[in-house]
Write an enzyme that holds these catalytic residues in place. Structure first.
Site, mmCIF file in Angstrom:
data_model
loop_
_atom_site.group_PDB
_atom_site.id
_atom_site.type_symbol
_atom_site.label_atom_id
_atom_site.label_comp_id
_atom_site.label_asym_id
_atom_site.label_seq_id
_atom_site.Cartn_x
_atom_site.Cartn_y
_atom_site.Cartn_z
ATOM 1 N N GLY A 2 4.887 1.234 9.715
ATOM 2 C CA GLY A 2 4.911 2.119 8.886
ATOM 3 C C GLY A 2 4.023 3.447 10.162
ATOM 4 O O GLY A 2 3.037 2.743 9.338
ATOM 5 N N GLN A 29 -1.114 10.472 10.491
ATOM 6 C CA GLN A 29 -2.304 10.014 11.200
ATOM 7 C C GLN A 29 -2.137 10.614 13.030
ATOM 8 O O GLN A 29 -2.522 9.714 13.785
ATOM 9 C CB GLN A 29 -1.530 8.689 11.142
ATOM 10 C CG GLN A 29 -1.799 8.073 9.817
ATOM 11 C CD GLN A 29 -1.368 6.737 9.448
ATOM 12 O OE1 GLN A 29 -0.042 6.137 9.612
ATOM 13 N NE2 GLN A 29 -2.905 5.520 9.741
ATOM 14 N N CYS A 63 -5.168 -0.163 8.187
ATOM 15 C CA CYS A 63 -4.206 1.134 8.592
ATOM 16 C C CYS A 63 -4.545 1.100 10.260
ATOM 17 O O CYS A 63 -5.688 1.071 10.514
ATOM 18 C CB CYS A 63 -4.540 2.184 7.827
ATOM 19 S SG CYS A 63 -4.326 3.780 7.897
ATOM 20 N N LEU A 64 -3.866 1.874 11.076
ATOM 21 C CA LEU A 64 -4.175 2.439 12.463
ATOM 22 C C LEU A 64 -4.657 3.319 12.184
ATOM 23 O O LEU A 64 -6.199 3.521 13.182
ATOM 24 C CB LEU A 64 -2.855 2.361 13.760
ATOM 25 C CG LEU A 64 -1.047 1.815 13.367
ATOM 26 C CD1 LEU A 64 -0.032 2.276 13.974
ATOM 27 C CD2 LEU A 64 -2.526 0.517 13.744
ATOM 28 N N HIS A 117 1.769 2.741 0.874
ATOM 29 C CA HIS A 117 0.655 3.207 2.116
ATOM 30 C C HIS A 117 0.883 4.106 2.861
ATOM 31 O O HIS A 117 -0.788 4.969 2.699
ATOM 32 C CB HIS A 117 0.701 1.841 3.041
ATOM 33 C CG HIS A 117 -0.576 1.876 3.676
ATOM 34 N ND1 HIS A 117 -1.978 1.326 4.186
ATOM 35 C CD2 HIS A 117 -0.240 2.911 4.686
ATOM 36 C CE1 HIS A 117 -2.610 1.533 4.566
ATOM 37 N NE2 HIS A 117 -1.796 2.141 5.485
ATOM 38 N N GLU A 118 1.940 4.311 3.020
ATOM 39 C CA GLU A 118 2.140 5.257 3.752
ATOM 40 C C GLU A 118 2.179 6.812 2.959
ATOM 41 O O GLU A 118 2.563 8.228 3.961
ATOM 42 C CB GLU A 118 3.397 5.135 4.703
ATOM 43 C CG GLU A 118 3.488 4.035 5.408
ATOM 44 C CD GLU A 118 3.234 4.074 6.525
ATOM 45 O OE1 GLU A 118 1.843 4.891 7.116
ATOM 46 O OE2 GLU A 118 2.324 2.910 6.896
ATOM 47 N N HIS A 139 -1.013 8.398 2.465
ATOM 48 C CA HIS A 139 -1.299 9.633 4.457
ATOM 49 C C HIS A 139 -0.969 10.710 3.689
ATOM 50 O O HIS A 139 -1.691 12.037 3.814
ATOM 51 C CB HIS A 139 -0.934 8.924 5.485
ATOM 52 C CG HIS A 139 -1.478 7.858 5.505
ATOM 53 N ND1 HIS A 139 -3.169 7.816 5.919
ATOM 54 C CD2 HIS A 139 -1.448 5.841 5.844
ATOM 55 C CE1 HIS A 139 -2.811 6.402 6.567
ATOM 56 N NE2 HIS A 139 -2.234 5.408 6.495
HETATM 57 NI NI NI Z 1 -2.233 4.005 7.379
#
Ligand code: NI
Length: 181
Positions: free
Chosen positions: A49, A54, A101-102, A143-144, A147
């Site tokens: 995702g 991000q 997480c990226l 999670h997404e 953000h």
């Molecule tokens: Ni993330």
């Protein structure tokens, strides 16, 4: 099509509340390109995702795709685009699982999430849709969508002692499977 640079914690965009996408903008070439580039960026970094903040774009848009090869997911999730999503927990049952997480590279931590959620969003054509999700898909959605409110999984952790470098986790907790979001 460009692979986009991923914003990491410390960059203010990761902590900002993102703005709703104006419905009139969804069909625009700029927004459609953003979605396409988020997808290629998610694939490039093996994420399941990615949220627009991000990639330094403070808009309420998310892409999710969980391949069948993902060992943690009960089922594959086809490419799903969430524009202006609203997530509502269904029930109060929560479960714990590892997340990464990226925007927080190299780390993993155990995060409690609601087991079941209802999702309402627009798709990339601007059509409203609703879905119920459970398990790993529900975790990725939470999670997404966090953000979009400037939250990262670290904020949701209840036991910071689980925070681990991925290399150490693989060495010492072999059954901690991966989730890169
Ligand atoms: Ni993330």
């Amino acid at each position: 099509m460009a692979i986009l640079k991923v914003a990491r914690i410390g960059h203010p965009v990761v902590r900002m509340a993102a703005a709703p996408v104006r419905e009139a903008e969804i069909a625009s070439a700029d927004f459609q390109r953003l979605v396409d580039e988020m997808v290629v960026t998610m694939h490039e970094y093996d994420g399941v995702g990615l949220a627009a903040p991000q990639v330094h774009v403070s808009l309420r848009a998310v892409v999710i795709e969980v391949p069948a090869s993902n060992v943690r997911s009960e089922a594959a999730v086809p490419l799903t685009v969430l524009v202006n999503p609203v997530v509502t927990p269904l029930g109060d049952e929560r479960g714990s699982g590892w997340e990464g997480c990226l925007s927080v590279p190299g780390l993993r931590g155990v995060v409690p999430r609601f087991n079941r959620v209802r999702l309402e969003a627009l798709d990339r054509e601007g059509r409203p849709y609703a879905a119920e999700a459970s398990g790993f898909f529900a975790r990725v959605i939470q999670h997404e969508c966090d953000h979009l409110d400037g939250k990262v999984y670290l904020d949701r952790m209840e036991d910071m002692r689980t925070l681990s470098f991925l290399r150490e986790l693989h060495r010492h907790v072999p059954d901690a499977e991966e989730a890169v979001d």
